[in-house]
Design an enzyme around this catalytic site. Structure first.
Site, mmCIF file in Angstrom:
data_model
loop_
_atom_site.group_PDB
_atom_site.id
_atom_site.type_symbol
_atom_site.label_atom_id
_atom_site.label_comp_id
_atom_site.label_asym_id
_atom_site.label_seq_id
_atom_site.Cartn_x
_atom_site.Cartn_y
_atom_site.Cartn_z
ATOM 1 N N ASP A 13 0.810 -1.224 0.000
ATOM 2 C CA ASP A 13 0.000 0.000 0.000
ATOM 3 C C ASP A 13 0.844 1.277 0.000
ATOM 4 O O ASP A 13 0.446 2.307 0.544
ATOM 5 C CB ASP A 13 -0.958 0.030 1.208
ATOM 6 C CG ASP A 13 -1.906 -1.140 1.192
ATOM 7 O OD1 ASP A 13 -2.239 -1.621 0.101
ATOM 8 O OD2 ASP A 13 -2.317 -1.574 2.291
ATOM 9 N N LYS A 16 1.794 2.144 -5.173
ATOM 10 C CA LYS A 16 2.311 1.589 -6.431
ATOM 11 C C LYS A 16 1.376 1.894 -7.604
ATOM 12 O O LYS A 16 1.826 2.293 -8.678
ATOM 13 C CB LYS A 16 2.507 0.060 -6.299
ATOM 14 C CG LYS A 16 3.509 -0.320 -5.227
ATOM 15 C CD LYS A 16 3.587 -1.824 -5.026
ATOM 16 C CE LYS A 16 2.373 -2.440 -4.394
ATOM 17 N NZ LYS A 16 2.102 -2.068 -3.000
ATOM 18 N N GLY A 17 0.065 1.688 -7.378
ATOM 19 C CA GLY A 17 -0.907 1.897 -8.453
ATOM 20 C C GLY A 17 -0.833 3.309 -9.002
ATOM 21 O O GLY A 17 -0.771 3.532 -10.212
ATOM 22 N N ALA A 39 -4.132 -7.702 -3.580
ATOM 23 C CA ALA A 39 -3.662 -6.345 -3.858
ATOM 24 C C ALA A 39 -4.840 -5.408 -4.093
ATOM 25 O O ALA A 39 -5.884 -5.825 -4.585
ATOM 26 C CB ALA A 39 -2.768 -6.356 -5.100
ATOM 27 N N GLY A 40 -4.638 -4.158 -3.750
ATOM 28 C CA GLY A 40 -5.594 -3.109 -4.091
ATOM 29 C C GLY A 40 -4.781 -1.902 -4.497
ATOM 30 O O GLY A 40 -4.121 -1.300 -3.665
ATOM 31 N N HIS A 41 -4.763 -1.598 -5.778
ATOM 32 C CA HIS A 41 -3.943 -0.506 -6.292
ATOM 33 C C HIS A 41 -4.854 0.640 -6.716
ATOM 34 O O HIS A 41 -5.669 0.492 -7.622
ATOM 35 C CB HIS A 41 -3.066 -0.992 -7.455
ATOM 36 C CG HIS A 41 -2.032 -1.999 -7.032
ATOM 37 N ND1 HIS A 41 -1.115 -2.548 -7.886
ATOM 38 C CD2 HIS A 41 -1.768 -2.530 -5.810
ATOM 39 C CE1 HIS A 41 -0.329 -3.379 -7.213
ATOM 40 N NE2 HIS A 41 -0.719 -3.394 -5.958
ATOM 41 N N GLN A 222 1.938 -6.019 -3.158
ATOM 42 C CA GLN A 222 2.405 -6.140 -1.775
ATOM 43 C C GLN A 222 3.711 -5.336 -1.616
ATOM 44 O O GLN A 222 3.894 -4.343 -2.298
ATOM 45 C CB GLN A 222 2.596 -7.612 -1.362
ATOM 46 C CG GLN A 222 1.277 -8.375 -1.215
ATOM 47 C CD GLN A 222 0.659 -8.815 -2.532
ATOM 48 O OE1 GLN A 222 1.278 -9.469 -3.340
ATOM 49 N NE2 GLN A 222 -0.590 -8.454 -2.758
ATOM 50 N N THR A 299 -9.730 -4.615 1.667
ATOM 51 C CA THR A 299 -10.592 -5.134 2.744
ATOM 52 C C THR A 299 -11.224 -4.034 3.586
ATOM 53 O O THR A 299 -12.088 -4.309 4.406
ATOM 54 C CB THR A 299 -9.756 -6.026 3.684
ATOM 55 O OG1 THR A 299 -8.658 -5.253 4.170
ATOM 56 C CG2 THR A 299 -9.231 -7.256 2.970
HETATM 57 P P1 GDP Z 1 -0.752 0.366 -3.569
HETATM 58 O O1 GDP Z 1 -1.362 -0.911 -3.102
HETATM 59 O O2 GDP Z 1 0.718 0.417 -3.345
HETATM 60 O O3 GDP Z 1 -1.123 0.705 -4.989
HETATM 61 O O4 GDP Z 1 -1.374 1.500 -2.643
HETATM 62 P P2 GDP Z 1 -2.930 1.652 -2.231
HETATM 63 O O5 GDP Z 1 -3.684 2.159 -3.395
HETATM 64 O O6 GDP Z 1 -3.432 0.430 -1.553
HETATM 65 O O7 GDP Z 1 -2.816 2.708 -1.064
HETATM 66 C C1 GDP Z 1 -2.293 3.993 -1.270
HETATM 67 C C2 GDP Z 1 -3.372 5.009 -0.869
HETATM 68 O O8 GDP Z 1 -2.776 6.287 -0.751
HETATM 69 C C3 GDP Z 1 -4.464 5.165 -1.926
HETATM 70 O O9 GDP Z 1 -5.654 5.500 -1.292
HETATM 71 C C4 GDP Z 1 -3.939 6.318 -2.773
HETATM 72 O O10 GDP Z 1 -4.984 7.025 -3.432
HETATM 73 C C5 GDP Z 1 -3.303 7.184 -1.736
HETATM 74 N N1 GDP Z 1 -2.143 7.966 -2.162
HETATM 75 C C6 GDP Z 1 -1.185 7.633 -3.054
HETATM 76 N N2 GDP Z 1 -0.220 8.598 -3.074
HETATM 77 C C7 GDP Z 1 -0.596 9.530 -2.173
HETATM 78 C C8 GDP Z 1 -0.011 10.752 -1.713
HETATM 79 O O11 GDP Z 1 1.077 11.161 -2.121
HETATM 80 N N3 GDP Z 1 -0.695 11.441 -0.760
HETATM 81 C C9 GDP Z 1 -1.888 11.024 -0.254
HETATM 82 N N4 GDP Z 1 -2.480 11.768 0.673
HETATM 83 N N5 GDP Z 1 -2.465 9.880 -0.668
HETATM 84 C C10 GDP Z 1 -1.826 9.138 -1.602
HETATM 85 P P1 IMO Z 2 -0.935 -4.125 -2.265
HETATM 86 O O1 IMO Z 2 -0.490 -4.678 -3.585
HETATM 87 C C1 IMO Z 2 -0.971 -4.494 2.074
HETATM 88 C C2 IMO Z 2 -1.062 -8.545 3.727
HETATM 89 C C3 IMO Z 2 -2.307 -9.001 4.444
HETATM 90 C C4 IMO Z 2 -1.703 -9.995 5.420
HETATM 91 C C5 IMO Z 2 -0.588 -10.637 4.605
HETATM 92 C C6 IMO Z 2 -0.989 -11.942 3.943
HETATM 93 O O2 IMO Z 2 -2.226 -3.409 -2.325
HETATM 94 O O3 IMO Z 2 0.162 -3.335 -1.628
HETATM 95 P P2 IMO Z 2 -2.582 -12.645 1.934
HETATM 96 O O4 IMO Z 2 -3.970 -12.234 1.598
HETATM 97 O O5 IMO Z 2 -1.584 -12.306 0.894
HETATM 98 O O6 IMO Z 2 -2.484 -14.056 2.393
HETATM 99 O O7 IMO Z 2 -2.203 -11.771 3.238
HETATM 100 O O8 IMO Z 2 -0.247 -9.698 3.603
HETATM 101 N N1 IMO Z 2 -1.308 -8.042 2.342
HETATM 102 C C7 IMO Z 2 -1.217 -6.749 1.995
HETATM 103 N N2 IMO Z 2 -1.023 -5.657 2.742
HETATM 104 N N3 IMO Z 2 -1.081 -4.383 0.734
HETATM 105 C C8 IMO Z 2 -1.260 -5.479 -0.028
HETATM 106 O O9 IMO Z 2 -1.237 -5.438 -1.386
HETATM 107 C C9 IMO Z 2 -1.383 -6.733 0.609
HETATM 108 N N4 IMO Z 2 -1.585 -7.990 0.152
HETATM 109 C C10 IMO Z 2 -1.517 -8.788 1.237
HETATM 110 O O10 IMO Z 2 -2.945 -7.948 5.094
HETATM 111 O O11 IMO Z 2 -1.099 -9.302 6.483
HETATM 112 MG MG MG Z 3 -2.893 -1.559 -1.840
#
Ligand code: GDP
Ligand code: IMO
Ligand code: MG
Length: 428
Positions: A13, A16-17, A39-41, A222, A299
């Site tokens: 998190d 990356k997305g 993953a949630g990007h 991840q 989640t």
């Molecule tokens: P990923 O899994 O690595 O793609 O990251 P996620 O999307 O799960 O989580 C990153 C969160 O931070 C998302 O809600 C993005 O919209 C947000 N985000 C990304 N870059 C920034 C930033 O520079 N500032 C803020 N405030 N939010 C950001």
């Molecule tokens: P992105 O790509 C953050 C964490 C889960 C748990 C552990 C194992 O969005 O960064 P799993 O479902 O893989 O068996 O869970 O890894 N986890 C993540 N935490 N970002 C993710 O993906 C994750 N994918 C899995 O919360 O602790």
């Molecule tokens: Mg994510």
């Protein structure tokens, strides 16, 4: 060769997305190399937020091919929901999305097994996203799995049933009650829809693209500290989240890797269980969570928050061979009088080290902090690095000096446009 790898350096998190979407126009191909619907990007542009789970984050750009590599595990039902969500935006997914025939399938029973295994672990549960990731990768390495290419085979249903029968035995062992009446028909419906898409030998596609001098961006899921080999085992995911994982998960040779773009948040978060040395269980942690909207994209779970952990980041840079760093969510730290950064770990025998111990569970560490002056004000509209507060730039320099790596990009908000590229260090 022109394969750049972009991956998370913390516990996922990191953003990356957002950055894959931002950088995608510089590439001809974007390829996801591991993980699955855990993953949630998140991508944000034109006032709209999109969350992708298995589809690469280059999908919204015209003229870019998006590849789901062999290292990914695919849940067809989640996948078709993602496709549905793309439809209102006219994304030509029939043309620009390719799925490796060697990617493994997540079956409805994999999800059940994930839930059963977590329930059996009780207090020691991993905190899995319950998307069936662990059981699907277990079947892959156990040589029982079903792959995307298998759905084209006339005996697919028979092979599916054989695996499901095995799973049923395991569920019985767990004494786990379940009902497949709804999930099984939905699975087979999604399988039929998948057959309409471009299923390919993507390792050849990538090899040809690289031979032709095309630029490829590998997108990780991840983060390094969740890696199956080097993460905080057993509180990890089940795939290779590191640069080496990009080679394995796409079928490209290590010598093809050019830049390794490592993403980290200006602080740390972790969702799920497991050790987290700099975790803040206090008002400061709560303030970071509020300011950063730290709730999971997949989640909705609340993310644990803490200060930046430099020994952990240094470890991640070492494992991945990072060449450039991208610092995310700098805006979230705005408004704190002081910012702490963990520079060393203190072990139980008093030793001070920058090295990650073998196991943080058996060898808990005490973070040693350096305190830096904070900054304030709304920085989200800044467009030039020089316009950012002096103390933020000082923070950036401090990290660069510690890691001996340039921070090439600073992100100051969730929108695609809220990204400051420091051209002086960005060589692309
Ligand atoms: P990923 O899994 O690595 O793609 O990251 P996620 O999307 O799960 O989580 C990153 C969160 O931070 C998302 O809600 C993005 O919209 C947000 N985000 C990304 N870059 C920034 C930033 O520079 N500032 C803020 N405030 N939010 C950001
Ligand atoms: P992105 O790509 C953050 C964490 C889960 C748990 C552990 C194992 O969005 O960064 P799993 O479902 O893989 O068996 O869970 O890894 N986890 C993540 N935490 N970002 C993710 O993906 C994750 N994918 C899995 O919360 O602790
Ligand atoms: Mg994510």
């Amino acid at each position: 060769m022109n394969l750049d790898v972009l991956l998370g350096l913390q516990w996922g998190d990191e953003g990356k997305g957002k950055i894959v979407d931002f950088l995608a126009p510089k590439y001809q191909l974007v390829a996801r190399f591991q993980g699955g619907p855990n993953a949630g990007h998140t991508l944000e542009f034109d006032g709209i937020k999109h969350v992708l789970h298995q589809i690469p984050s280059g999908i919204f750009h015209e003229g870019i091919q998006n590849v789901i590599g062999n290292g990914v595990v695919i849940d067809p039902v989640v996948f078709m929901k993602e496709i549905e969500a793309l439809k209102p935006y006219g994304v030509p997914y029939h043309k620009n999305l390719f799925i490796s025939k060697k990617a493994h399938l997540i079956l409805p029973t994999h999800r059940l097994l994930d839930a059963a295994s977590e329930a059996a672990k009780g207090k020691e549960k991993i905190g899995s996203t319950l998307r069936g990731i662990g059981p699907a990768y277990m079947d892959k390495t156990g040589r029982n799995g079903l792959r995307i290419g298998d759905i084209l085979s006339p005996d697919f249903k028979k092979r599916y049933q054989k695996l499901v029968d095995k799973h049923k035995g395991l569920l019985e062992f767990y004494r786990y009650e379940y009902d497949l009446n709804e999930s099984e028909p939905a699975f087979f419906e999604a399988i039929e829809q998948l057959k309409e898409l471009r299923l390919a030998d993507t390792e050849y596609m990538l090899s040809e693209a690289l031979q032709q001098g095309k630029r490829v961006l590998a997108e990780g899921a991840q983060g390094t500290l969740l890696d199956i080999e080097f993460g905080s085992y057993p509180y990890v995911t089940s795939s290779h989240t590191t640069t080496a994982g990009a080679c394995i998960g796409l079928g490209v040779a290590p010598k093809a890797v050019h830049e390794v773009l490592g993403i980290f948040k200006a602080y740390c978060t972790r969702v799920g269980s497991g050790p987290f040395p700099t975790e803040l269980n206090d008002e400061t942690g709560e303030a970071i969570r509020r300011a950063g909207h730290e709730f999971g994209s997949t989640t909705g779970r609340s993310r644990r928050c803490g200060w930046l952990d430099l020994p952990a980041l240094r470890y991640a840079c070492m494992l991945n061979g990072v060449t450039q760093l991208f610092m995310m969510k700098a805006d979230v730290l705005s408004g704190f009088d002081e910012i702490k950064v963990c520079t060393h770990y203190k072990l139980s025998d008093g030793t001070i080290t920058r090295q990650m111990p073998y196991c943080l569970l058996n060898e808990p560490v005490e973070p040693v902090y350096e305190t830096l002056p904070g900054w304030s004000g709304n920085i989200e509209a800044s467009t030039a690095y020089e316009d950012l507060p002096r103390n933020l730039r000082h923070y950036v320099n401090f990290i660069e000096e510690y890691l001996h790596l340039p921070i090439a990009l600073v992100s100051i908000g969730p929108d695609r446009a809220q990204t400051i590229l420091r051209k002086n260090v960005f060589s692309m």
